[in-house]
Motif scaffolding. Structure first.
Motif, short mmCIF file in Angstrom:
data_model
loop_
_atom_site.label_atom_id
_atom_site.label_comp_id
_atom_site.label_asym_id
_atom_site.label_seq_id
_atom_site.Cartn_x
_atom_site.Cartn_y
_atom_site.Cartn_z
N GLN A 76 0.85 -1.19 0.00
CA GLN A 76 0.00 0.00 0.00
C GLN A 76 0.88 1.24 0.00
N ILE A 77 0.67 2.10 -0.99
CA ILE A 77 1.43 3.33 -1.13
C ILE A 77 0.49 4.51 -0.93
N SER A 78 0.95 5.50 -0.17
CA SER A 78 0.13 6.68 0.08
C SER A 78 1.02 7.91 0.22
N ASP A 79 0.37 9.07 0.13
CA ASP A 79 1.07 10.33 0.36
C ASP A 79 0.39 11.15 1.45
N LEU A 82 -3.98 10.31 -0.68
CA LEU A 82 -4.34 9.31 -1.67
C LEU A 82 -3.67 7.99 -1.33
N VAL A 83 -4.40 6.89 -1.56
CA VAL A 83 -3.91 5.55 -1.23
C VAL A 83 -4.15 4.63 -2.42
N LYS A 84 -3.14 3.80 -2.75
CA LYS A 84 -3.30 2.79 -3.80
C LYS A 84 -2.61 1.51 -3.35
N ALA A 90 10.49 -8.19 -0.62
CA ALA A 90 9.43 -8.57 -1.56
C ALA A 90 9.77 -8.08 -2.96
N LEU A 91 9.15 -8.71 -3.96
CA LEU A 91 9.31 -8.30 -5.36
C LEU A 91 8.06 -7.56 -5.80
N MET A 92 8.26 -6.51 -6.60
CA MET A 92 7.15 -5.79 -7.20
C MET A 92 7.45 -5.54 -8.68
N ARG A 93 6.42 -5.27 -9.44
CA ARG A 93 6.62 -4.97 -10.85
C ARG A 93 7.19 -3.54 -10.99
N TYR A 94 8.17 -3.41 -11.87
CA TYR A 94 8.78 -2.10 -12.08
C TYR A 94 7.77 -1.12 -12.65
N ARG A 95 6.88 -1.61 -13.50
CA ARG A 95 5.88 -0.72 -14.09
C ARG A 95 4.91 -0.21 -13.02
N ASP A 96 4.67 -1.02 -11.98
CA ASP A 96 3.83 -0.55 -10.87
C ASP A 96 4.51 0.59 -10.12
N PHE A 97 5.82 0.46 -9.94
CA PHE A 97 6.54 1.53 -9.25
C PHE A 97 6.52 2.81 -10.08
N ALA A 122 4.23 3.68 -12.20
CA ALA A 122 2.88 4.23 -12.13
C ALA A 122 2.64 4.93 -10.80
N ALA A 123 3.15 4.32 -9.71
CA ALA A 123 2.98 4.95 -8.39
C ALA A 123 3.75 6.26 -8.30
N ARG A 124 4.91 6.30 -8.92
CA ARG A 124 5.71 7.53 -8.87
C ARG A 124 5.02 8.66 -9.63
N GLN A 125 4.33 8.32 -10.71
CA GLN A 125 3.59 9.35 -11.44
C GLN A 125 2.44 9.89 -10.60
#
Length: 311
Positions: free
Chosen positions: A29-32, A35-37, A136-143, A145-148
């Motif tokens: 879970q990423i948030s600022d 906003l949470v995703k 843990a492993l995550m998809r680079y494209r997810d990172f 997208a989260a950074r955008q």
């Protein structure tokens, strides 16, 4: 064929679910702050276990080190990453080496961004006890997208909800497939019964004989063999050109779904006695009800095709 396809989809889903039980999926879970995703990640219980609920998960500030594979400490200042969760790129060294380096730098968690298929991160048995931070492993494209969405100021939580041995979604899919097959079989049998009653009552004629001959031709041994060969060829092509043919399959699915939905709704309209209005254009008659039903069915299929990957 459509009924068999429904059962096939459900069976493949069951097999896929069974094969993924040991993949040890988790949630990032990423948030600022506002906003949470949530994003899917893969971890390994043999490393430091993750909390099972979001409430018990600890929030860490995220440090972006995707410019590094973190195989050593060179070029990285400990004060920049201390007390933070790190995200680094996959490759060039083992997961355990990355984890030990991150741990030495004072990181509280390690996320490994991958451009490849996610696998359960593993190591030698002796390496697990040396690592005391979550990995843990995550998809680079997810990172990306989260950074955008969040920019560089991100807070992350990692947790792994317990995986149920029985997925209720699979039960729902099986129920839908069974009901579809049952209703389709009943409908087909009712139509065939009406046809036979019509023939026995003397209502049959050249049209019925032609329909019978067409049915025999459709299910002839040669046509069955040709169908099997075409399906095998399609499977081979999908193996090598999946990224292209998947859109062709989606288009066929949308067309078949719209056609089937139209047939069902049209039959329901007939049952409830909904009248039809017709108009003629150049000596051709068009049904208003059929046009409206076709528009609704096509719209449903197109909306699903466009938004099928949305949250």
């Amino acid at each position: 064929m459509e009924m068999k396809g429904a059962l096939g989809v459900a069976l493949l889903s069951v097999i896929s679910f069974i094969s993924q039980v040991n993949c040890q999926e988790a949630v990032l879970q990423i948030s600022d702050g506002s906003l949470v995703k949530d994003y899917c990640i893969v971890h390994n219980h043999s490393w430091t276990p993750l909390p099972q609920t979001l409430n018990t998960a600890t929030a860490y500030p995220l440090a972006n080190l995707t410019s590094s594979v973190l195989c050593d400490t060179s070029g990285i200042r400990p004060d920049v990453v201390k007390g933070k969760a790190l995200v680094v790129m996959r490759g060039e060294c083992d997961f355990s080496q990355k984890a030990l380096v991150a741990q030495t730098l004072g990181a509280t968690a390690l996320l490994i961004a991958s451009n490849k298929t996610l696998i359960t991160p593993s190591a030698n048995e002796s390496e697990y006890a040396k690592v005391h931070i979550p990995l843990a492993l995550m998809r680079y494209r997810d990172f990306l997208a989260a950074r955008q969405v969040f920019g560089d100021e991100m807070q992350v939580k990692l947790f792994a909800p317990p995986l149920s041995k029985i997925d209720p979604n699979i039960a729902v899919m099986l129920l839908i497939s069974i009901v579809t097959v049952a209703l389709g079989g009943y409908w087909s049998g009712a139509c065939e019964r009406d046809r036979l009653n019509s023939c026995s009552a003397g209502g049959g004629g050249e049209g019925e004989n032609k329909a019978d001959s067409n049915r025999v031709f459709l299910y002839s041994p040669l046509n069955v063999v040709i169908f099997v060969i075409l399906m095998c060829g399609m499977l081979v092509l999908m193996y090598f050109f999946y990224n292209i043919l998947v859109y062709f399959i989606i288009a066929i699915f949308c067309f078949a779904s719209a056609s089937a939905l139209f047939s069902c709704l049209d039959a329901v309209m007939d049952k409830i006695g909904c009248g039809t209005l017709s108009f003629s254009v150049r000596n051709k008659s068009f049904s208003v009800r059929s046009i409206l039903l076709a528009a609704v069915c096509i719209s449903v299929a197109v909306v699903w095709g466009v938004y099928r990957n949305e949250d």
